[in-house]
Design a protein around this motif. Sequence first.
Motif, PDB file in Angstrom:
ATOM      1  N   TYR A  73      49.301  41.741  33.116  1.00  0.00           N
ATOM      2  CA  TYR A  73      47.949  41.994  33.618  1.00  0.00           C
ATOM      3  C   TYR A  73      46.918  41.859  32.498  1.00  0.00           C
ATOM      4  N   PHE A  74      47.201  42.404  31.349  1.00  0.00           N
ATOM      5  CA  PHE A  74      46.261  42.271  30.233  1.00  0.00           C
ATOM      6  C   PHE A  74      46.184  40.822  29.764  1.00  0.00           C
ATOM      7  N   ARG A  75      47.293  40.099  29.841  1.00  0.00           N
ATOM      8  CA  ARG A  75      47.251  38.678  29.496  1.00  0.00           C
ATOM      9  C   ARG A  75      46.325  37.939  30.464  1.00  0.00           C
ATOM     10  N   PHE A  76      46.423  38.287  31.746  1.00  0.00           N
ATOM     11  CA  PHE A  76      45.529  37.697  32.743  1.00  0.00           C
ATOM     12  C   PHE A  76      44.071  37.992  32.417  1.00  0.00           C
ATOM     13  N   MET A  77      43.771  39.233  32.051  1.00  0.00           N
ATOM     14  CA  MET A  77      42.377  39.592  31.759  1.00  0.00           C
ATOM     15  C   MET A  77      41.852  38.813  30.559  1.00  0.00           C
ATOM     16  N   ASN A  78      42.664  38.643  29.545  1.00  0.00           N
ATOM     17  CA  ASN A  78      42.221  37.874  28.388  1.00  0.00           C
ATOM     18  C   ASN A  78      41.999  36.406  28.752  1.00  0.00           C
ATOM     19  N   ALA A  79      42.890  35.850  29.581  1.00  0.00           N
ATOM     20  CA  ALA A  79      42.724  34.457  29.998  1.00  0.00           C
ATOM     21  C   ALA A  79      41.447  34.280  30.806  1.00  0.00           C
ATOM     22  N   PHE A  80      41.177  35.215  31.719  1.00  0.00           N
ATOM     23  CA  PHE A  80      39.940  35.151  32.498  1.00  0.00           C
ATOM     24  C   PHE A  80      38.727  35.278  31.584  1.00  0.00           C
ATOM     25  N   ALA A  81      38.791  36.219  30.658  1.00  0.00           N
ATOM     26  CA  ALA A  81      37.656  36.413  29.752  1.00  0.00           C
ATOM     27  C   ALA A  81      37.382  35.140  28.958  1.00  0.00           C
ATOM     28  N   ASP A  82      38.426  34.542  28.394  1.00  0.00           N
ATOM     29  CA  ASP A  82      38.250  33.318  27.602  1.00  0.00           C
ATOM     30  C   ASP A  82      37.633  32.209  28.445  1.00  0.00           C
ATOM     31  N   GLY A  83      38.158  32.025  29.660  1.00  0.00           N
ATOM     32  CA  GLY A  83      37.678  30.948  30.515  1.00  0.00           C
ATOM     33  C   GLY A  83      36.249  31.163  30.970  1.00  0.00           C
ATOM     34  N   LEU A  84      35.910  32.373  31.367  1.00  0.00           N
ATOM     35  CA  LEU A  84      34.549  32.638  31.838  1.00  0.00           C
ATOM     36  C   LEU A  84      33.555  32.634  30.683  1.00  0.00           C
ATOM     37  N   HIS A  85      33.978  33.101  29.519  1.00  0.00           N
ATOM     38  CA  HIS A  85      33.081  33.051  28.352  1.00  0.00           C
ATOM     39  C   HIS A  85      32.721  31.609  28.008  1.00  0.00           C
ATOM     40  N   ARG A  86      33.661  30.684  28.193  1.00  0.00           N
ATOM     41  CA  ARG A  86      33.363  29.275  27.927  1.00  0.00           C
ATOM     42  C   ARG A  86      32.258  28.759  28.855  1.00  0.00           C
ATOM     43  N   HIS A  87      32.134  29.364  30.019  1.00  0.00           N
ATOM     44  CA  HIS A  87      31.073  28.999  30.959  1.00  0.00           C
ATOM     45  C   HIS A  87      29.819  29.852  30.764  1.00  0.00           C
ATOM     46  N   GLY A  88      29.798  30.690  29.735  1.00  0.00           N
ATOM     47  CA  GLY A  88      28.650  31.554  29.503  1.00  0.00           C
ATOM     48  C   GLY A  88      28.578  32.732  30.452  1.00  0.00           C
ATOM     49  N   LEU A  89      29.713  33.138  31.011  1.00  0.00           N
ATOM     50  CA  LEU A  89      29.767  34.222  31.980  1.00  0.00           C
ATOM     51  C   LEU A  89      30.505  35.425  31.394  1.00  0.00           C
ATOM     52  N   ARG A  90      30.102  36.602  31.839  1.00  0.00           N
ATOM     53  CA  ARG A  90      30.769  37.830  31.426  1.00  0.00           C
ATOM     54  C   ARG A  90      31.971  38.107  32.322  1.00  0.00           C
ATOM     55  N   PHE A  91      32.908  38.891  31.782  1.00  0.00           N
ATOM     56  CA  PHE A  91      34.048  39.315  32.586  1.00  0.00           C
ATOM     57  C   PHE A  91      34.407  40.747  32.228  1.00  0.00           C
ATOM     58  N   SER A  92      34.533  41.587  33.254  1.00  0.00           N
ATOM     59  CA  SER A  92      34.936  42.976  33.025  1.00  0.00           C
ATOM     60  C   SER A  92      35.973  43.378  34.057  1.00  0.00           C
ATOM     61  N   SER A  93      36.803  44.330  33.677  1.00  0.00           N
ATOM     62  CA  SER A  93      37.828  44.859  34.567  1.00  0.00           C
ATOM     63  C   SER A  93      37.821  46.369  34.472  1.00  0.00           C
ATOM     64  N   ASP A  94      37.867  47.029  35.614  1.00  0.00           N
ATOM     65  CA  ASP A  94      37.805  48.492  35.674  1.00  0.00           C
ATOM     66  C   ASP A  94      39.210  49.055  35.517  1.00  0.00           C
ATOM     67  N   VAL A  95      39.402  49.929  34.548  1.00  0.00           N
ATOM     68  CA  VAL A  95      40.744  50.378  34.187  1.00  0.00           C
ATOM     69  C   VAL A  95      40.826  51.901  34.182  1.00  0.00           C
ATOM     70  N   GLN A  96      42.008  52.383  34.505  1.00  0.00           N
ATOM     71  CA  GLN A  96      42.323  53.799  34.328  1.00  0.00           C
ATOM     72  C   GLN A  96      43.833  53.955  34.371  1.00  0.00           C
ATOM     73  N   GLY A  97      44.282  55.075  33.882  1.00  0.00           N
ATOM     74  CA  GLY A  97      45.724  55.335  33.913  1.00  0.00           C
ATOM     75  C   GLY A  97      46.535  54.379  33.064  1.00  0.00           C
ATOM     76  N   VAL A  98      45.935  53.843  32.003  1.00  0.00           N
ATOM     77  CA  VAL A  98      46.627  52.816  31.223  1.00  0.00           C
ATOM     78  C   VAL A  98      47.828  53.363  30.454  1.00  0.00           C
ATOM     79  N   THR A  99      47.911  54.675  30.297  1.00  0.00           N
ATOM     80  CA  THR A  99      49.037  55.250  29.559  1.00  0.00           C
ATOM     81  C   THR A  99      50.267  55.469  30.446  1.00  0.00           C
ATOM     82  N   HIS A 100      50.194  55.112  31.714  1.00  0.00           N
ATOM     83  CA  HIS A 100      51.290  55.373  32.657  1.00  0.00           C
ATOM     84  C   HIS A 100      52.650  54.885  32.142  1.00  0.00           C
ATOM     85  N   PRO A 101      52.776  53.646  31.658  1.00  0.00           N
ATOM     86  CA  PRO A 101      54.104  53.187  31.219  1.00  0.00           C
ATOM     87  C   PRO A 101      54.655  53.949  30.020  1.00  0.00           C
TER      88      PRO A 101
END
Length: 307
Positions: free
Chosen positions: A165-193
Amino acid sequence: MTSPALSFVPAPPASPINPQFPPSDLRLMSWVPGEICYPENVRKWGGMKAVVQQLQENPGLFTGVMGFCGHAFAPNGTLYTQNATRLACCNGTLDGASLYAEARRQGMELQPVVTLDDPVAAAANPDPYIESFAAAAKLAGWSGLNIDWEGSPDPEGNLSNIIVYFRFMNAFADGLHRHGLRFSSDVQGVTHPWNYTPNAQLDAILGGSRATLVAMDTYYYSTGRVLDALDFYSQRVSPERLGIGMSTREPTPNYDGFVARFHALRSAGVREVDMFVMPLNVTWLPWLRKWKNGCRGCPYGGALSCW
């Protein structure tokens, strides 16, 4: 599948009850629910007209809005309209008050909140998702994309899926940044694993995020819990990649609770606050103004007078 409707219905500007907010390098974003136009929410919250009025009465305070306007990604990566009623609410064809038009009028950032059912598939082949969104953003004037992650990305706390999932978020961020667009993801409970405890592996994942992570753990419960969550994220995520979420739908803090939250935001160097959900409880607005203005409106520039 239908493409996102891009019509804009302007609402007559309300008279601002506050002057134009001065320039600030701090970001105040807020979510807007597309279901705000549903009859029960019109009765309870005032509908989209109340949202637009709040924006008009506080010009320049909000950096931008993130709208739950009915958009989703299909399994092949195509952006489409999943809920036409929510879209009609956002663009003003439902009740005449347009979130899209008001954001454009004020020069605000406008980001749709998009549903993504399968982040694993998106991580394996992100380009169709990125290119489909970028094309729609160009037409609609969107400034970026927000993915609403409700809870842990894997309810079972599976570590390998969370890494994907974090790999996906980084890939989206990189791709959208190349288009001059922002990318954010709402997170919680990240310590679960990691049995809900801090972990060096998680620290590295959070610290390496190229997406903006909007913490939702800072919504809930006691002031002490909110501050613990704020400290956790602000000590691990770079300031330019961190948003701190707060909710006006949770019980309203008392005076000391507000002071503690907003003093902690300043002390931690938080650059972005993300509010759930408009129209905001007006009790929060003076505190948001104080934070975003750095207490400059207080006597002596805030020295011995900010709080």
